[in-house]
Motif scaffolding. Sequence first.
Motif, mmCIF file in Angstrom:
data_model
loop_
_atom_site.group_PDB
_atom_site.id
_atom_site.type_symbol
_atom_site.label_atom_id
_atom_site.label_comp_id
_atom_site.label_asym_id
_atom_site.label_seq_id
_atom_site.Cartn_x
_atom_site.Cartn_y
_atom_site.Cartn_z
ATOM 1 N N ARG A 53 4.065 11.376 -1.432
ATOM 2 C CA ARG A 53 4.960 10.223 -1.513
ATOM 3 C C ARG A 53 5.805 10.063 -0.270
ATOM 4 O O ARG A 53 6.104 8.941 0.125
ATOM 5 C CB ARG A 53 5.872 10.369 -2.728
ATOM 6 N N LEU A 72 3.986 8.235 2.384
ATOM 7 C CA LEU A 72 3.664 6.914 1.845
ATOM 8 C C LEU A 72 4.888 6.021 1.842
ATOM 9 O O LEU A 72 4.815 4.841 2.189
ATOM 10 C CB LEU A 72 3.104 7.045 0.429
ATOM 11 N N ALA A 73 6.033 6.606 1.485
ATOM 12 C CA ALA A 73 7.270 5.839 1.463
ATOM 13 C C ALA A 73 7.587 5.331 2.871
ATOM 14 O O ALA A 73 7.938 4.154 3.064
ATOM 15 C CB ALA A 73 8.417 6.699 0.937
ATOM 16 N N ILE A 86 5.475 4.885 5.307
ATOM 17 C CA ILE A 86 4.475 3.884 5.705
ATOM 18 C C ILE A 86 4.803 2.526 5.095
ATOM 19 O O ILE A 86 4.812 1.492 5.777
ATOM 20 C CB ILE A 86 3.058 4.330 5.278
ATOM 21 N N ARG A 87 5.118 2.522 3.794
ATOM 22 C CA ARG A 87 5.399 1.239 3.141
ATOM 23 C C ARG A 87 6.641 0.581 3.731
ATOM 24 O O ARG A 87 6.694 -0.638 3.913
ATOM 25 C CB ARG A 87 5.581 1.436 1.625
ATOM 26 N N ALA A 88 7.647 1.416 4.036
ATOM 27 C CA ALA A 88 8.878 0.860 4.604
ATOM 28 C C ALA A 88 8.581 0.203 5.958
ATOM 29 O O ALA A 88 8.985 -0.945 6.219
ATOM 30 C CB ALA A 88 9.917 1.971 4.757
ATOM 31 N N ALA A 145 5.647 -0.799 7.140
ATOM 32 C CA ALA A 145 4.757 -1.947 6.975
ATOM 33 C C ALA A 145 5.542 -3.137 6.441
ATOM 34 O O ALA A 145 5.305 -4.281 6.846
ATOM 35 C CB ALA A 145 3.610 -1.595 6.036
ATOM 36 N N GLY A 146 6.490 -2.870 5.539
ATOM 37 C CA GLY A 146 7.323 -3.939 4.973
ATOM 38 C C GLY A 146 8.105 -4.654 6.063
ATOM 39 O O GLY A 146 8.146 -5.889 6.104
ATOM 40 N N ILE A 178 3.813 4.466 11.316
ATOM 41 C CA ILE A 178 2.751 4.338 10.313
ATOM 42 C C ILE A 178 1.579 5.237 10.689
ATOM 43 O O ILE A 178 1.044 5.990 9.865
ATOM 44 C CB ILE A 178 2.281 2.867 10.204
#
Lengths: 246, 519
Positions: B293, B296-297, B299-301, B303-304, B325
């Motif tokens: 996680r 992943l967290a 990466i998502r942040a 990418a967001g 990323i």
Amino acid sequence: MTEGAAASVLLVEDDIATRAEVTTFLRARGLRVTEAADARSAVLAWQGARPDIVVLDLGLPDVDGLTVIRRVRREATTPILVLSARDREASKIEALELGADDYVTKPFSTGELLARLHALLRRAAGPAAESDGAVRLGSLRLDVARHEVTVGGRPVHLTPREFEVLKVLVGHAGRVVTHGRLLRAVWGTAYGEEAHYIHVYVSQIRRKLAAADPDGDLGGLIHAEPGVGYRVMLPGDGDRRTGAGT
Amino acid sequence: MALAAAAIVAALVVATLAVAAVESWAGITDASAAYLLAVVAVAVWLGTVAAVITAVGAFFLYNALFIEPIGTLLVSDPREWLNLLLFLFLGLVVGQLAGRQRERAESALLRERQARALYEVSRALAAASSAREALPAIVGMLSSDRVGSRAWISLSDAAGPERPAADSGGPAAPAVPASHRVVRRAAGNEPPAWVRVHDPRYAHPGAAPSAEDTYRVPIESPGGSRGSVWVTRPRSAGPPGRGDTRVLLSIADQVGQALERDRLAEQAVSAAVARRSEAAKTALLDSVAHDLRTPLAAIRAAAGSLADPEAQLDGGERLARAAAIDRDAARLSRLVTNLLDLSRLEGGDLRGRPAIMVVEDLIADAVDRHADLLAGRPVTVEVAEGLPPVVVDAVFIDQVLANLLENVAAHTPAGTAVRISASMVGDDRVRVTVEDAGAGVAEAALASLFVRAGPRPAPAGRGGRGSGIGLVVVRGLVEAMGGTVSAARSALGGLRVDVDVPVAPAVIGAPEGAGQGGP
């Protein structure tokens, strides 16, 4: 990176997201891209487009990617870059022995892929042979006829075996030479006990080259691909790292 | 019976001759005591009933032969009546006493034999780690104690047919005829009996008629029938006596109980193993989930931010997020690699392809390949002069060094010094050491660094990040190459991990200088 600017690429990859991303990236970097999602359409596209290079995923939905390599190699020496998972050393080796020129380990970054593509396209443009048959790689000069190796003009004294190993590696500069291919080229098919020392030979060559290379110009010339083989880097291969290390 | 009668007659004849001799030649008027001796002798040999018959016989004989009028059972002198009756009474009492003594001695012997047999069976069962292991000793005792000329114990697994598990006889499997005798346990104090049965389940197709009878005692346990104790006896010997039957029954009972104990113990062990591995799995999943996680967290942040049309990112900021990323995706990829390795190591299907390699090159290649893991931490490499080549799998050792470097990066602050060194240990191992100047690991936690099991206390002074899978995989890979791994406190202050790998055996035709590390 101008050598491959107009080059055409056949991208064989079944995953739509990866294929779309890679295609967008390669087009943005000035390459012409033809796409195929399985082995059958790959062979058709290969026959139709005759690309300058093939980027081939080994895990295809219809038949093994190895079939595509065999098919292409029957007719041409077009460079083939294989995409393979990290834990599949055996299939990488098989692909290389069948005639693939190099591999990138999945998951890879597009930068890594581009560096490999350019290396293969440069190589396909022709070997850097001099008029007298000697091969030059940066400050390294290997004279096959006279069994001579120099670094920046300084002679490097290699034993006959070491010379043979270096000759094969340099002759395939920019590509991975599998351990098996290196053994067959240097020791012949009936290689004996001393062939177990292939890594030790390479180590000696590295050391002798380093000793004749006080500026470190050739540092990392011979690159180890753990479990697969060795690769001599072409000058200008900025990214020395490969996918195998991640 | 006939033998007993003959013995009684013989005893009476001898006693009569003795009385006649004593009374006529020695002139003693009453030598009836000689008959008492005969009664005692018969009692000792044949028991109470025979003794009583002898006493009554002696009474009549003495009356007829030695008391006037001789030849009749009449008694002329009334005083002789008293003597005669006293004689009869004495004879009966002495006979009874001697006979009972004999029976007691007999049953004591029988009990002693049974007790000894049962003791031996218990001892064999107690000494063996499982009931099956004790069976050869038990059948050996049965045949050496002559309960049967051959003894064997057959057991059935689940609902399958019985198979001999231990046999005192020869190499050929015992052949049971369809017709054999089975013990019948009687209710209450009734003695058990042998019953002839025709049971083709146990019959051996090739069983030839023989001079031996076969006897079977079923082994019962709460879980049902578990098998049988078998003996063969010569037909002339008849079925086992009371004592032997009891011994056989007790053996069947004890073996049945021992088998049941084994079954329960096995169940308990497998239940405990299942529980433990379940707990370890849960702990692993928890920490892996955390490890997955975290990147992943990130990466998502990142990418967001990149995907947000409102975000006013300049070129540098966009590149930084893309690089983040890429870095976190690489971290995820390494974690997946380790998880795959771990599962293949535990499944036992990760086999190395050992090759002769030079340590100096292995370290240089790994540092070159994984420099990005160390994120600028200064690395010193110290390789001892003249190290011999080692035998390792190139992919394994690369993964080992990558995991050790990533472990340093995960648990030390940026800029922490890292040292990688190699030296000889003894004369057949090369030690590769990776150490750092970080906060290290508490002494007590060092041993558990390489173990994947249960919840582990977070190492003191080291960040909580990391499931420790990397180090568990290090151990697995190193051991798969025939090496060992250990942890200690580093002279630099932080953690020190030593990986010992085997030196390559000398091979004819090794290249010149293969044994020397120097240039």
